[in-house]
Design a protein around this motif. Structure first.
Motif, short mmCIF file in Angstrom:
data_model
loop_
_atom_site.label_atom_id
_atom_site.label_comp_id
_atom_site.label_asym_id
_atom_site.label_seq_id
_atom_site.Cartn_x
_atom_site.Cartn_y
_atom_site.Cartn_z
N GLU A 49 0.80 -1.22 0.00
CA GLU A 49 0.00 0.00 0.00
C GLU A 49 0.84 1.27 0.00
OE1 GLU A 49 -3.53 2.01 2.75
OE2 GLU A 49 -3.02 -0.11 2.97
N HIS A 50 2.04 1.22 0.59
CA HIS A 50 2.86 2.44 0.67
C HIS A 50 3.52 2.80 -0.65
CE1 HIS A 50 6.17 -0.54 1.02
NE2 HIS A 50 6.92 0.44 0.54
N ARG A 100 3.85 4.11 -4.21
CA ARG A 100 3.10 4.99 -5.11
C ARG A 100 3.09 4.37 -6.51
NH1 ARG A 100 5.18 11.08 -3.27
NH2 ARG A 100 5.48 10.53 -1.05
N ARG A 136 -2.00 6.44 -7.71
CA ARG A 136 -2.17 5.94 -6.34
C ARG A 136 -1.03 6.47 -5.49
NH1 ARG A 136 -1.46 -0.40 -4.90
NH2 ARG A 136 0.57 0.26 -4.15
N PRO A 176 -0.10 8.59 -1.28
CA PRO A 176 -0.52 8.78 0.10
C PRO A 176 -1.88 9.49 0.17
CG PRO A 176 1.77 9.44 -0.19
CD PRO A 176 1.21 9.22 -1.56
N GLY A 177 -2.90 8.75 0.57
CA GLY A 177 -4.24 9.32 0.67
C GLY A 177 -4.88 9.65 -0.65
N THR A 178 -4.33 9.13 -1.76
CA THR A 178 -4.81 9.49 -3.10
C THR A 178 -5.07 8.25 -3.93
OG1 THR A 178 -3.56 11.56 -3.12
CG2 THR A 178 -4.27 10.71 -5.25
N ARG A 179 -6.20 8.25 -4.59
CA ARG A 179 -6.48 7.24 -5.60
C ARG A 179 -7.42 7.89 -6.61
NH1 ARG A 179 -5.96 1.84 -6.01
NH2 ARG A 179 -7.26 0.82 -7.58
N ARG A 180 -6.92 8.12 -7.82
CA ARG A 180 -7.72 8.89 -8.78
C ARG A 180 -7.31 8.54 -10.19
NH1 ARG A 180 -4.79 12.83 -11.24
NH2 ARG A 180 -2.84 13.54 -10.25
N ASP A 222 8.68 14.62 -3.03
CA ASP A 222 8.08 15.38 -1.92
C ASP A 222 8.79 16.72 -1.79
OD1 ASP A 222 6.21 13.43 -1.10
OD2 ASP A 222 7.80 12.32 -0.06
#
Length: 374
Positions: free
Chosen positions: A149-150, A152, A354, A356-360, A372
């Motif tokens: 999951e971590h 990107r 995909r 951190p806190g994003t899926r679009r 970053d």
């Protein structure tokens, strides 16, 4: 960036020779121009100095436009401070290898992997902090499932772009432009015009002009500067669409039976035909007639992919852009707006982002998404 740009200029003849094994002379010249433009320091990429990489990025790059694709999906993340491991598509890996060698010599932390796909994906599952994947939606779905999951993930898939010929279009100019953009990079490019929707008021005239433009296409060897359509790099895609053209609609031009042999196949089709919604990388052009903007909007909502469209006419249709992300209006084409440092991508199954806190879905600037703030 400047060191690599200088190296590309110094080795342009060698890079061109490699590209001519996989694409036309015209495409190679355009690709190298785009590459050099992208490697030129400017206000468009000055933000890179204020970003830091996320760690190790794995990049699976496409076979077509191998040098420019390497910049977009592998070198750009390296310029943002990542260590990048690249698996270039085998059909044009030698081209990518040349550029990656120059990039490494210029000091970029980038390396080429020759691992088979399954091993490369497995290694990424264990070692990657980010993954850029260009290819099939099926592989992207598997990566999305397998990568922790971590990690990107940025996926860029097929585009299936549209051309729209309104009743106010310059019809002969639109026909020439549609053929030229359909055949860019031998028709194997995500920004190519894969389908065209034509207002009924100008349909007959457009069909005649389209055939005239198609008959004028020069086919031949990639290294002939006059060639517009050379041998296809990605083989096997023509069988479904070209073997039995009549299955897909009314044949307007069969390249095997035209007075000017070869070139592009043209088929009058209905809006939901598979050749309209699914065909991507062979020289076939389905043409669809529409009655009004309401019917056109309904047609454009069909299908799994939405990347871009080109409007031939003085203005955008009243329905706007729907969920297409790259739009050209008023005589220009999508290729005229190419910009390495602009966000790229589409909706539906065209792009996945995909993080951190994003899926679009939608456009993404790869090096920005894989870095970053300092």
């Amino acid at each position: 960036m400047t060191r690599l740009s200088d190296a590309v200029r110094a080795h342009r003849a060698e890079l061109t020779a490699a590209l001519l094994r996989v694409e036309t002379h015209r495409t190679a010249a355009t690709e190298l121009d785009w590459l050099l433009a992208g490697l030129t320091p400017s206000a468009r990429n000055a933000w890179l100095t204020h970003r830091r990489g996320i760690g190790t990025v794995f990049a699976a790059t496409p076979a077509t436009l191998p040098l420019y694709s390497t910049l977009l999906f592998a070198l750009a993340p390296a310029l943002a401070g990542n260590h990048v491991v690249v698996r270039a598509a085998s059909a044009s890996r030698d081209c990518a290898r040349l550029l990656i060698t120059l990039a490494a010599e210029a000091g970029l932390p980038v390396e080429l992997s020759d691992q088979p796909w399954s091993e490369f994906a497995a290694t990424a599952t264990a070692d990657a902090d980010g993954f850029v994947y260009c290819g099939s939606a099926e592989h992207a779905t598997q990566l999305d499932h397998d990568l922790p999951e971590h990690v990107r993930l940025i996926y860029q898939g097929p585009g299936v772009c549209a051309g729209i010929v309104t009743d106010a279009a310059d019809v002969p100019d639109a026909a020439r432009s549609v053929i030229a953009t359909r055949l860019f990079n031998n028709g194997q490019d995500c920004m190519a015009t894969e389908r065209v929707y034509v207002h009924r008021a100008v349909y007959s005239e457009f069909a005649e002009e389209l055939i005239i433009a198609a008959d004028a296409v020069r086919t031949g060897a990639n290294d002939d500067p006059s060639t517009q359509l050379g041998p296809l790099l990605i083989e096997g895609l023509t069988d479904r669409w070209l073997a039995n053209l009549g299955e897909h609609g009314t044949v307007l031009r069969d390249p095997r039976r035209s007075e000017s042999a070869g070139g592009v196949a043209i088929v009058e089709a209905v809006a939901d035909a598979p050749i309209v919604l699914e065909e991507k990388y062979c020289p076939a052009l389905p043409v669809v007639s529409y009655r009004d903007e309401h019917e056109l909007a309904e047609m454009l909502t069909l299908g799994d992919y939405a990347l871009g469209f080109t409007v031939f006419g003085p203005q955008l249709p009243a329905f706007g852009t729907l969920d297409f992300c790259h739009i050209a209006v008023g005589g220009s084409t999508l290729y005229e707006h190419e910009d390495t440092w602009a966000a790229f991508g589409g909706h539906r199954r065209t792009t996945l982002v995909r993080g951190p806190g994003t899926r679009r879905t939608g456009p993404v600037l790869v090096p920005y998404a894989l870095s970053d703030p300092l």
